[in-house]
Design a protein around this motif. Sequence first.
Motif, mmCIF file in Angstrom:
data_model
loop_
_atom_site.group_PDB
_atom_site.id
_atom_site.type_symbol
_atom_site.label_atom_id
_atom_site.label_comp_id
_atom_site.label_asym_id
_atom_site.label_seq_id
_atom_site.Cartn_x
_atom_site.Cartn_y
_atom_site.Cartn_z
ATOM 1 N N UNK A 1 10.328 39.265 9.336
ATOM 2 C CA UNK A 1 9.153 40.124 9.288
ATOM 3 C C UNK A 1 8.758 40.391 7.841
ATOM 4 N N UNK A 2 7.480 40.499 7.616
ATOM 5 C CA UNK A 2 6.974 40.808 6.290
ATOM 6 C C UNK A 2 5.973 41.942 6.343
ATOM 7 N N UNK A 3 5.365 42.227 5.199
ATOM 8 C CA UNK A 3 4.359 43.281 5.127
ATOM 9 C C UNK A 3 3.058 42.688 4.610
ATOM 10 N N UNK A 4 1.956 43.089 5.232
ATOM 11 C CA UNK A 4 0.629 42.680 4.789
ATOM 12 C C UNK A 4 -0.090 43.906 4.245
ATOM 13 N N UNK A 5 -0.407 43.879 2.961
ATOM 14 C CA UNK A 5 -1.154 44.982 2.346
ATOM 15 C C UNK A 5 -2.623 44.574 2.393
ATOM 16 N N UNK A 6 -3.266 44.927 3.472
ATOM 17 C CA UNK A 6 -4.617 44.428 3.694
ATOM 18 C C UNK A 6 -5.454 45.489 4.402
ATOM 19 N N UNK A 7 -6.520 45.942 3.736
ATOM 20 C CA UNK A 7 -6.956 45.507 2.424
ATOM 21 C C UNK A 7 -6.499 46.466 1.317
ATOM 22 N N UNK A 8 -6.597 45.987 0.093
ATOM 23 C CA UNK A 8 -6.415 46.854 -1.068
ATOM 24 C C UNK A 8 -7.788 47.389 -1.463
ATOM 25 N N UNK A 9 -7.936 48.710 -1.437
ATOM 26 C CA UNK A 9 -9.211 49.357 -1.741
ATOM 27 C C UNK A 9 -9.062 50.140 -3.044
ATOM 28 N N UNK A 10 -9.804 49.788 -4.079
ATOM 29 C CA UNK A 10 -9.693 50.485 -5.366
ATOM 30 C C UNK A 10 -9.830 51.998 -5.219
ATOM 31 N N UNK A 11 -8.928 52.724 -5.873
ATOM 32 C CA UNK A 11 -8.935 54.188 -5.938
ATOM 33 C C UNK A 11 -8.667 54.871 -4.591
ATOM 34 N N UNK A 12 -8.452 54.083 -3.513
ATOM 35 C CA UNK A 12 -8.134 54.660 -2.204
ATOM 36 C C UNK A 12 -6.703 54.267 -1.818
ATOM 37 N N UNK A 13 -6.476 52.990 -1.608
ATOM 38 C CA UNK A 13 -5.125 52.505 -1.271
ATOM 39 C C UNK A 13 -4.471 51.772 -2.433
ATOM 40 N N UNK A 14 -5.254 51.360 -3.396
ATOM 41 C CA UNK A 14 -4.730 50.572 -4.535
ATOM 42 C C UNK A 14 -3.600 51.260 -5.315
ATOM 43 N N UNK A 15 -3.622 52.598 -5.491
ATOM 44 C CA UNK A 15 -2.510 53.226 -6.220
ATOM 45 C C UNK A 15 -1.153 53.069 -5.540
ATOM 46 N N UNK A 16 -1.144 52.722 -4.249
ATOM 47 C CA UNK A 16 0.111 52.646 -3.482
ATOM 48 C C UNK A 16 0.725 51.250 -3.442
ATOM 49 N N UNK A 17 0.168 50.287 -4.136
ATOM 50 C CA UNK A 17 0.607 48.892 -4.010
ATOM 51 C C UNK A 17 2.118 48.756 -4.160
ATOM 52 N N UNK A 18 2.642 49.206 -5.290
ATOM 53 C CA UNK A 18 4.080 49.039 -5.549
ATOM 54 C C UNK A 18 4.930 49.827 -4.560
ATOM 55 N N UNK A 19 4.476 51.039 -4.212
ATOM 56 C CA UNK A 19 5.250 51.877 -3.288
ATOM 57 C C UNK A 19 5.343 51.239 -1.897
ATOM 58 N N UNK A 20 4.257 50.643 -1.443
ATOM 59 C CA UNK A 20 4.264 49.993 -0.127
ATOM 60 C C UNK A 20 5.236 48.818 -0.118
ATOM 61 N N UNK A 21 5.183 47.995 -1.156
ATOM 62 C CA UNK A 21 6.075 46.823 -1.226
ATOM 63 C C UNK A 21 7.529 47.268 -1.288
ATOM 64 N N UNK A 22 7.812 48.265 -2.102
ATOM 65 C CA UNK A 22 9.197 48.748 -2.231
ATOM 66 C C UNK A 22 9.711 49.320 -0.919
ATOM 67 N N UNK A 23 8.884 50.119 -0.242
ATOM 68 C CA UNK A 23 9.300 50.722 1.031
ATOM 69 C C UNK A 23 9.505 49.657 2.096
ATOM 70 N N UNK A 24 8.624 48.664 2.131
ATOM 71 C CA UNK A 24 8.747 47.584 3.113
ATOM 72 C C UNK A 24 9.993 46.752 2.854
ATOM 73 N N UNK A 25 10.279 46.502 1.586
ATOM 74 C CA UNK A 25 11.490 45.749 1.224
ATOM 75 C C UNK A 25 12.735 46.500 1.673
ATOM 76 N N UNK A 26 12.760 47.790 1.426
ATOM 77 C CA UNK A 26 13.908 48.606 1.828
ATOM 78 C C UNK A 26 14.083 48.596 3.346
ATOM 79 N N UNK A 27 12.973 48.469 4.085
ATOM 80 C CA UNK A 27 13.027 48.455 5.544
ATOM 81 C C UNK A 27 13.445 47.100 6.106
ATOM 82 N N UNK A 28 13.411 46.058 5.245
ATOM 83 C CA UNK A 28 13.855 44.746 5.702
ATOM 84 C C UNK A 28 12.811 43.651 5.647
#
Length: 369
Positions: free
Chosen positions: A230-257
Motif C-alpha cells: 500500500x502507498x499514499x497518494x497526495x492528490x491534489x496538492x493545493x497551494x496554501x491549503x494542503x501544500x504545507x502538509x506535504x512532508x507531514x503526510x509522507x512521514x505519517x504514511x511511512x510510519x503507518x506502513x
Amino acid sequence: MLPASPLQVQKGRGAVSNLQGRHDVHGREQFDDGWDHGDDDAPRVFKTHVTDEVAKSILTRNSSPDIPFNVSLNPYRGCEHGCIYCFARPSHSYLGMSPGLDFETRIVAKVNAAELLRQELAKPSYVPESIALGVNTDAYQPCERSLKITRGVLEVLHECDHPVGLITKSSLIERDIDLLSDMAKRQLVSAAITITTLDSGIARTLEPRAAAPARRLRTIKTLSDAGIPVGVSIAPIIPFITEPDIEKVIEAACEAGALHVNYIVLRLPWEVNPLFQQWLEAHFPDRAQRVMNRIRDMRGGKDYQAEFGRRMRGEGVWADLIHQRVEKTVRRLGLERRMMRFRQLDAGRFRRPLSVPAAAKQGGQLDLF
C-alpha cells in the motif's frame, strides 16, 4: 456561470452550488425579483439518491502517457465523498446533471459490473493486464457498503487470478482484506490511500464525506499489516491549503506502513475550475486570490493546462519546489516514487472464469475444465 452571492455552504457537501454543465442546452441564472418568498428562502437540502444502471460495458481503456495503467473499471458514476477538486465532476455533464451538488448527491451504480467483467474476461481475445479499480470515482464510497458492487468485482478478479490496483479515501476497503491479502500473496494487488492533508478541519470542507485523515492512516496500517502493498497518494496538492502538509503526510504514511508515494498538483479542468473557486470564496476568502495566483504560476498563467506531462505536475518555480520537497522526503524515508505497483503485478497467473452467464456463452466455446 457563477451563482448569485452570497454562496450557501451545504453541510456535508463539497460544492456550494449546482453549477450548470457545459452540455446544457438552456442557460439559467439566479434572479431576485424582490418579492418575499417566505419559506422559499430556506436553503435547499440535497439528499443522496442512488440510481441503478444496467451498463453495456465495464472496462475503459486509455492511452494516456502520464498514467501507469491502460485499463480501468469504475463501479459508480458520481461520488458521495464530495471532494471539491475531483477531476471526474465534469463527467456528470454528459448525464444531463450538474458537476456540482448533483455529482455528489445523484449517484449512478453499475449493478451488473461483476457480470460484465466476467463476460469480458471469458472472451478468447481478452489479454490480461492490471485493472485500475475506482480511479475516476471512489469504488468504496458510502453506498458500496450496502450495494457491494466493488466486492463482487473483486471476487471475479480473485477467482481469475487477475491483477488489480485500487485507490480510495475510504476505510471500507478493509472489509475486503480477505480477498486482497490472498491476492497479495500472488502479487496480484496494489493499493493506494489518498491523503491530502492531516488537518481534519480542512478535510471536512475539502472532502466532506470521506474518511478523516487519521482514519486513512489507520487504513494504511491495517492493509500493510495484512501483507497488502500500500502507498499514499497526495492528490491534489493545493497551494496554501494542503501544500504545507506535504512532508507531514509522507512521514505519517511511512510510519503507518506505506511503501510508495505519488502526488498530483491541483487540476482544474472544465467545470471544476468555477466550482473550486466558489469553494475557495466560501471557505478561504482571506487567501482565495493567493491560491489562484499560485495555481496560475504553475500553469503558465492559466487556470489549467491539459497537456500530457504538465497536467499532473505543473511547471515553473513553485512546481519545481513541490517536486523537490516530495523527492527529498521520499529519499530520506526510503520510499518509492510511483502511483501504484501496476507493472510489478503478475498477469501471467490469469485464468478465465469457471462460469459465465448463459447470454455470454451463446455462440462461444465452453470450457473443458
